[in-house]
Design a protein around this motif. Structure first.
Motif, PDB file in Angstrom:
ATOM      1  N   PRO A   1      15.870  12.698  -4.645  1.00  0.00           N
ATOM      2  CA  PRO A   1      15.451  11.610  -3.548  1.00  0.00           C
ATOM      3  C   PRO A   1      15.740  11.895  -2.170  1.00  0.00           C
ATOM      4  N   ARG A   2      16.793  12.933  -1.983  1.00  0.00           N
ATOM      5  CA  ARG A   2      16.878  13.309  -0.719  1.00  0.00           C
ATOM      6  C   ARG A   2      15.812  14.015  -0.106  1.00  0.00           C
ATOM      7  N   VAL A   3      14.970  14.633  -0.825  1.00  0.00           N
ATOM      8  CA  VAL A   3      13.847  15.456  -0.327  1.00  0.00           C
ATOM      9  C   VAL A   3      12.577  14.921  -0.725  1.00  0.00           C
ATOM     10  N   LEU A   4      12.224  13.808  -1.749  1.00  0.00           N
ATOM     11  CA  LEU A   4      11.155  13.082  -1.869  1.00  0.00           C
ATOM     12  C   LEU A   4      10.649  12.226  -0.738  1.00  0.00           C
ATOM     13  N   LEU A   5      11.747  11.590  -0.253  1.00  0.00           N
ATOM     14  CA  LEU A   5      11.527  11.057   1.001  1.00  0.00           C
ATOM     15  C   LEU A   5      10.845   9.736   0.975  1.00  0.00           C
ATOM     16  N   GLY A   6      10.849   9.195  -0.249  1.00  0.00           N
ATOM     17  CA  GLY A   6      10.141   7.822  -0.483  1.00  0.00           C
ATOM     18  C   GLY A   6       8.916   8.107  -1.438  1.00  0.00           C
ATOM     19  N   LEU A   7       8.331   9.397  -1.613  1.00  0.00           N
ATOM     20  CA  LEU A   7       7.326   9.820  -2.479  1.00  0.00           C
ATOM     21  C   LEU A   7       7.510   9.711  -3.936  1.00  0.00           C
ATOM     22  N   ASP A   8       6.755   9.085  -4.660  1.00  0.00           N
ATOM     23  CA  ASP A   8       6.640   9.281  -5.961  1.00  0.00           C
ATOM     24  C   ASP A   8       5.526  10.092  -6.539  1.00  0.00           C
ATOM     25  N   PRO A   9       5.884  11.262  -6.793  1.00  0.00           N
ATOM     26  CA  PRO A   9       4.737  12.124  -7.027  1.00  0.00           C
ATOM     27  C   PRO A   9       3.759  11.761  -8.262  1.00  0.00           C
TER      28      PRO A   9
ATOM     29  N   SER B   1      15.320   8.779   5.193  1.00  0.00           N
ATOM     30  CA  SER B   1      15.147   7.787   4.115  1.00  0.00           C
ATOM     31  C   SER B   1      13.928   6.977   4.215  1.00  0.00           C
ATOM     32  N   PRO B   2      13.343   6.415   3.330  1.00  0.00           N
ATOM     33  CA  PRO B   2      12.096   5.644   3.539  1.00  0.00           C
ATOM     34  C   PRO B   2      12.495   4.163   3.689  1.00  0.00           C
ATOM     35  N   LEU B   3      13.835   3.715   3.647  1.00  0.00           N
ATOM     36  CA  LEU B   3      14.193   2.353   3.666  1.00  0.00           C
ATOM     37  C   LEU B   3      13.877   1.717   4.932  1.00  0.00           C
TER      38      LEU B   3
ATOM     39  N   PRO C   1       0.199  -8.940  11.739  1.00  0.00           N
ATOM     40  CA  PRO C   1      -0.944  -7.976  10.944  1.00  0.00           C
ATOM     41  C   PRO C   1       0.023  -6.862  10.424  1.00  0.00           C
ATOM     42  N   LEU C   2      -0.591  -6.124   9.645  1.00  0.00           N
ATOM     43  CA  LEU C   2       0.031  -5.212   8.981  1.00  0.00           C
ATOM     44  C   LEU C   2      -0.653  -3.724   9.583  1.00  0.00           C
ATOM     45  N   PRO C   3       0.018  -2.567   9.510  1.00  0.00           N
ATOM     46  CA  PRO C   3      -0.753  -1.577  10.446  1.00  0.00           C
ATOM     47  C   PRO C   3      -1.560  -0.883   9.421  1.00  0.00           C
ATOM     48  N   GLU C   4      -2.687  -0.522  10.218  1.00  0.00           N
ATOM     49  CA  GLU C   4      -3.908   0.409   9.706  1.00  0.00           C
ATOM     50  C   GLU C   4      -3.466   1.639   9.717  1.00  0.00           C
ATOM     51  N   LEU C   5      -2.380   2.147  10.629  1.00  0.00           N
ATOM     52  CA  LEU C   5      -2.023   3.414  10.445  1.00  0.00           C
ATOM     53  C   LEU C   5      -0.686   3.431  10.851  1.00  0.00           C
ATOM     54  N   VAL C   6       0.286   4.333  10.252  1.00  0.00           N
ATOM     55  CA  VAL C   6       1.552   4.560  10.536  1.00  0.00           C
ATOM     56  C   VAL C   6       1.685   5.976  10.877  1.00  0.00           C
ATOM     57  N   VAL C   7       2.548   6.475  12.121  1.00  0.00           N
ATOM     58  CA  VAL C   7       2.655   7.535  12.588  1.00  0.00           C
ATOM     59  C   VAL C   7       4.218   7.783  12.664  1.00  0.00           C
ATOM     60  N   GLY C   8       4.530   9.125  12.300  1.00  0.00           N
ATOM     61  CA  GLY C   8       5.767   9.683  12.266  1.00  0.00           C
ATOM     62  C   GLY C   8       6.378  10.793  11.378  1.00  0.00           C
ATOM     63  N   ASP C   9       7.471  10.929  10.763  1.00  0.00           N
ATOM     64  CA  ASP C   9       7.799  11.949   9.973  1.00  0.00           C
ATOM     65  C   ASP C   9       8.611  11.459   9.018  1.00  0.00           C
ATOM     66  N   HIS C  10       9.072  12.231   8.165  1.00  0.00           N
ATOM     67  CA  HIS C  10       9.957  11.984   6.882  1.00  0.00           C
ATOM     68  C   HIS C  10      10.015  10.763   6.324  1.00  0.00           C
ATOM     69  N   GLY C  11      10.785   9.785   6.179  1.00  0.00           N
ATOM     70  CA  GLY C  11      10.369   8.835   5.185  1.00  0.00           C
ATOM     71  C   GLY C  11       9.519   7.787   5.838  1.00  0.00           C
ATOM     72  N   TRP C  12       9.444   7.680   7.179  1.00  0.00           N
ATOM     73  CA  TRP C  12       8.363   6.838   7.752  1.00  0.00           C
ATOM     74  C   TRP C  12       7.042   7.014   7.353  1.00  0.00           C
ATOM     75  N   VAL C  13       6.481   8.451   7.106  1.00  0.00           N
ATOM     76  CA  VAL C  13       5.404   8.793   6.603  1.00  0.00           C
ATOM     77  C   VAL C  13       5.279   8.656   5.007  1.00  0.00           C
ATOM     78  N   CYS C  14       6.123   9.174   4.449  1.00  0.00           N
ATOM     79  CA  CYS C  14       6.068   9.144   3.018  1.00  0.00           C
ATOM     80  C   CYS C  14       6.315   7.650   2.289  1.00  0.00           C
ATOM     81  N   GLY C  15       7.284   7.050   2.755  1.00  0.00           N
ATOM     82  CA  GLY C  15       7.432   5.926   2.686  1.00  0.00           C
ATOM     83  C   GLY C  15       6.258   5.065   2.590  1.00  0.00           C
ATOM     84  N   ALA C  16       5.692   5.037   3.747  1.00  0.00           N
ATOM     85  CA  ALA C  16       4.627   4.125   4.166  1.00  0.00           C
ATOM     86  C   ALA C  16       3.100   4.681   3.070  1.00  0.00           C
TER      87      ALA C  16
END
Length: 271
Positions: A39-47, A182-184, A199-214
């Motif tokens: 999980p440290r490198v999955l960054l919230g992604l579930d391949p 972390s994606p938390l 409203p919910l975001p129509e676009l999330v911009v960032g890196d690491h867990g922010w991108v993969c988690g979203a």
């Protein structure tokens, strides 16, 4: 605004692309851990598929330009500047669409010491274009597991960009925030928006867990990633991440400034 040729030269001179500071050993270690679904490198992604080390090496050679030779095991890693430029154009295209639609956007970074200024300039441009830059769950507690146990952070925003600070850290002391994979934080931010009725975001911009988690939760997500961050490129290959831009994410903050002008010009957004 730099021309494409001038930006290519800057990418190489600043070591954002070409031979980068991230070592081949670091990259290969991340690919091994990702293949083991650490999980440290999955960054919230579930391949969706089982990614073996050799699959990841092939993917990263294709998306970033690293050597695809498994026998190459040491020295600096390499990013192809042409791939960076192409991805920056795609990144700008997503920002253009958001600006034209005046869409709500969420920004977040796990690299505040390096990338905060880059994202903040984009957030300000989108805000000027009529987008709502979301700042949910300000001050919310985030408990993240690290090498030394659970540590408590607080979600904060600087110039419209989310980051986490260690509990008790004072912004006035000069701390820009903590480094995080972390994606938390993005899950907490998105959960707060859902609880409030949007409203919910129509676009999330960032890196690491922010991108993969979203992206894992079905939000359109774009971001920057180094050669030791295979999760964003796997997400892009599988369709959960819209754009992953390959570049070194740990150089001096001012080295990212020329990218701002280039991206905003390509996106048709004000500076």
């Amino acid at each position: 605004m730099l021309s494409t040729g001038a930006l290519r030269a800057h990418l190489l001179a600043a070591r954002l692309a070409g031979p980068v500071a991230t070592s081949r050993e670091e990259s290969l270690r991340s690919y091994r851990l990702f293949a083991a679904r650490d999980p440290r490198v999955l960054l919230g992604l579930d391949p969706e598929r089982g990614w073996r080390e050799r699959d990841l090496l092939g993917l990263m050679a294709d998306r970033c330009g690293v050597s695809g030779d498994p026998g190459h095991v040491s020295g600096p890693d390499v990013i192809d500047p042409e791939r960076t430029l192409a991805a920056l154009d795609a990144f700008a295209g997503r920002l253009r669409r958001a600006g034209e639609a005046r869409a709500p956007v969420l920004f977040g970074t796990g690299h505040p010491h390096r990338l905060l200024g880059f994202y903040a300039a984009l957030a300000e441009a989108l805000s000027a274009a009529g987008c709502v830059v979301l700042t949910p769950a300000q001050g919310r507690r985030v408990d993240m597991v690290g090498r030394f146990g659970v540590r408590t952070y607080r979600l904060d925003y600087v110039r419209g960009v989310a980051l986490v600070r260690e509990e008790g850290a004072r912004p006035a002391a000069g701390a820009t925030g903590a480094h995080s994979h972390s994606p938390l934080p993005v899950r907490i931010a998105l959960g707060a928006l859902a609880e409030a009725g949007g409203p919910l975001p129509e676009l999330v911009v960032g890196d690491h867990g922010w991108v993969c988690g979203a992206g894992q939760l079905g939000f359109e997500a774009i971001g920057l990633a180094d050669t030791d961050d295979p999760a964003l490129f796997v997400g892009e290959a599988e369709g959960s991440v819209a754009v992953a831009v390959p570049l070194d994410d740990g150089v001096r903050p001012d080295y990212y400034r020329p990218l701002v002008g280039y991206v905003l010009h390509r996106a048709g957004l004000p500076r």
